[in-house]
Design an enzyme around this catalytic site. Structure first.
Site, mmCIF file in Angstrom:
data_model
loop_
_atom_site.group_PDB
_atom_site.id
_atom_site.type_symbol
_atom_site.label_atom_id
_atom_site.label_comp_id
_atom_site.label_asym_id
_atom_site.label_seq_id
_atom_site.Cartn_x
_atom_site.Cartn_y
_atom_site.Cartn_z
ATOM 1 N N ASP A 247 0.853 -1.180 0.000
ATOM 2 C CA ASP A 247 0.000 0.000 0.000
ATOM 3 C C ASP A 247 0.894 1.238 0.000
ATOM 4 O O ASP A 247 2.031 1.196 0.464
ATOM 5 C CB ASP A 247 -0.909 -0.030 1.239
ATOM 6 C CG ASP A 247 -2.023 0.983 1.173
ATOM 7 O OD1 ASP A 247 -2.133 1.673 0.149
ATOM 8 O OD2 ASP A 247 -2.790 1.079 2.146
ATOM 9 N N ASP B 174 -8.292 -6.911 0.973
ATOM 10 C CA ASP B 174 -7.425 -7.005 2.152
ATOM 11 C C ASP B 174 -8.151 -6.372 3.318
ATOM 12 O O ASP B 174 -9.009 -5.503 3.127
ATOM 13 C CB ASP B 174 -6.095 -6.274 1.926
ATOM 14 C CG ASP B 174 -6.256 -4.762 2.121
ATOM 15 O OD1 ASP B 174 -5.924 -4.265 3.214
ATOM 16 O OD2 ASP B 174 -6.748 -4.089 1.193
ATOM 17 N N CYS C 260 -14.608 -26.735 9.845
ATOM 18 C CA CYS C 260 -13.296 -26.188 9.500
ATOM 19 C C CYS C 260 -12.212 -27.247 9.657
ATOM 20 O O CYS C 260 -12.223 -28.022 10.623
ATOM 21 C CB CYS C 260 -12.989 -24.978 10.391
ATOM 22 S SG CYS C 260 -11.375 -24.222 10.085
ATOM 23 N N CYS D 293 -8.803 -26.375 9.660
ATOM 24 C CA CYS D 293 -7.526 -25.726 9.978
ATOM 25 C C CYS D 293 -6.840 -26.468 11.121
ATOM 26 O O CYS D 293 -7.454 -27.267 11.839
ATOM 27 C CB CYS D 293 -7.738 -24.250 10.341
ATOM 28 S SG CYS D 293 -8.382 -23.949 12.002
ATOM 29 N N CYS E 246 -8.661 -26.045 14.545
ATOM 30 C CA CYS E 246 -9.908 -26.805 14.711
ATOM 31 C C CYS E 246 -9.667 -28.306 14.740
ATOM 32 O O CYS E 246 -10.399 -29.041 15.409
ATOM 33 C CB CYS E 246 -10.889 -26.450 13.593
ATOM 34 S SG CYS E 246 -11.642 -24.821 13.815
ATOM 35 N N HIS F 224 -6.776 -19.804 12.598
ATOM 36 C CA HIS F 224 -8.159 -20.163 12.283
ATOM 37 C C HIS F 224 -8.842 -19.083 11.445
ATOM 38 O O HIS F 224 -9.465 -19.379 10.420
ATOM 39 C CB HIS F 224 -8.987 -20.400 13.551
ATOM 40 C CG HIS F 224 -10.445 -20.499 13.247
ATOM 41 N ND1 HIS F 224 -11.030 -21.642 12.731
ATOM 42 C CD2 HIS F 224 -11.445 -19.573 13.317
ATOM 43 C CE1 HIS F 224 -12.311 -21.419 12.505
ATOM 44 N NE2 HIS F 224 -12.587 -20.176 12.856
#
Length: 373
Positions: A90, A270, A308, A310, A313, A339
């Site tokens: 940015d 983003d 989930c 991940c 999890c 997560h």
């Protein structure tokens, strides 16, 4: 940069963007690594666990600390951070906006005081590009004049006039430097401004999209306006943006914002929301948000989200995460951030699959129905 439009489902788009460092499939969410680091995670987490193809670093912050010249000496962002995939940087325009009490824009650029030591600095369109050449990002953003909403018509008009002037100066300088052999593997995006005024957005988009940029962003939203105003503004603006270049909505947002704006034709996003909320105990799930601080999770053996897959999890219970948060254990920040980012990145993959199969409307209906249960 190579850009391919792979499929559409009504206005929703699935695209492929190839940079010097990675192949990015869209819709894509870019985790925010302001200082060349995503808070609570390391680059192995980003690359190996989460599979992120692009993250965002910030020109303003990297310029102030450790300094863009230091980053250049240490192998630019990729060598310095060891993240091998793409970086977007940015320009610093948003920081000038968010730190408005210590910054001031004029016709030529933005003067600001460092939030670290109070020292004075001045960003011009060319200086911002020079800094991003040192950082070596795959996609750099130009300096723009961002205003908070609501704002007067006069101030918004000034904003788009400045942004257009700075955009012309930026693209001329960027292409000149490429001809000199500087930044030949880098790409540059312009930023459309105009508040929620459709006439101003039309003017800004029309003027900027006539220039030789590699992609275009919609800036100046999610800064105080109503969600519906944001969605309407995006829907109006994308019709003036090229179909054969990436479309990026800056600083947005919630999972609902992502779904709504993908539906309207946006490719890239983003936001600090998944990482910041993780550190505060708010976790995103397929059925909505939960606050893991709640007493009801103290003896809850379920994962954050049974749907989930991940690391967090698959391995840990809500009860354990509740304990870590209450005990202020640093491990909580990492597990919660993994997560939340996994949820965001998976949401984008689900939307891409739905677009490729031309069933985005069905996906959106299912997305909201899960949240109503």
């Amino acid at each position: 940069m190579e850009f391919t439009l792979d499929a559409t489902s009504n206005k929703a788009r699935a695209c492929t963007i190839k940079t010097a460092h990675s192949t990015i499939t869209t819709p894509v969410f870019m985790p925010v690594g302001t200082l060349g680091s995503v808070k609570a995670l390391d680059m192995a987490d980003m690359h190996d666990l989460l599979g992120a193809e692009i993250i965002l670093a910030n020109t303003y912050h990297m310029y102030l600390r450790p300094g863009d010249q230091t980053v250049a000496k240490m192998g630019k962002l990729h060598g310095f951070s060891t993240y091998p995939k793409s970086f977007l940087t940015d320009s610093g325009g948003f920081q000038a906006f968010s730190l408005s009490d210590i910054s001031k824009a004029d016709a030529n650029g933005i003067e600001f005081r460092s939030h670290i030591d109070g020292s004075k600095h001045y960003f011009t369109p060319k200086k911002v590009i020079d800094i991003q050449h040192n950082l070596g990002s795959d996609i750099m953003m130009i300096l723009d004049d961002l205003v908070a909403l609501p704002a007067t018509q006069e101030r918004i008009k000034l904003s788009i006039e400045r942004t257009t002037e700075w955009a012309q100066e930026s693209i001329d300088y960027f292409r000149q430097k490429q001809q000199e052999g500087v930044g030949t593997e880098q790409n540059i995006f312009a930023i459309i401004q105009g508040g929620t005024d459709k006439a101003f957005r039309t003017k800004s988009a029309t003027e900027l999209c006539a220039m030789d940029y590699d992609g275009f962003a919609i800036g100046g939203l999610s800064v105080g306006e109503l969600n519906e105003d944001m969605y309407n503004t995006v829907e109006h603006t994308v019709q003036y943006m090229p179909e054969d270049k990436p479309r990026y909505l800056m600083g947005v947002g919630t999972p609902e914002d992502l779904v709504e704006n993908v539906e309207r034709g946006v490719d890239m996003f983003d936001c600090v929301m998944p990482t910041r909320n993780a550190r505060n105990g708010t976790l995103f799930t397929s059925f909505g948000r939960i606050n893991i601080r709640g007493a009801k999770f103290k003896e809850d053996s379920d994962p954050i989200d049974p749907a989930c897959d991940c690391l967090t999890c698959k391995r840990y219970s809500r009860a354990y995460l509740n304990h870590l948060f209450r005990a202020r254990e640093i491990t909580f920040f990492r597990l919660a951030t993994i997560h939340n980012l996994h949820y965001y990145l998976s949401l984008m993959k689900q939307m891409r699959a739905a677009i490729l199969e031309d069933r985005f409307a069905e996906f959106k209906k299912d997305f909201y129905e899960k949240r109503r249960k």
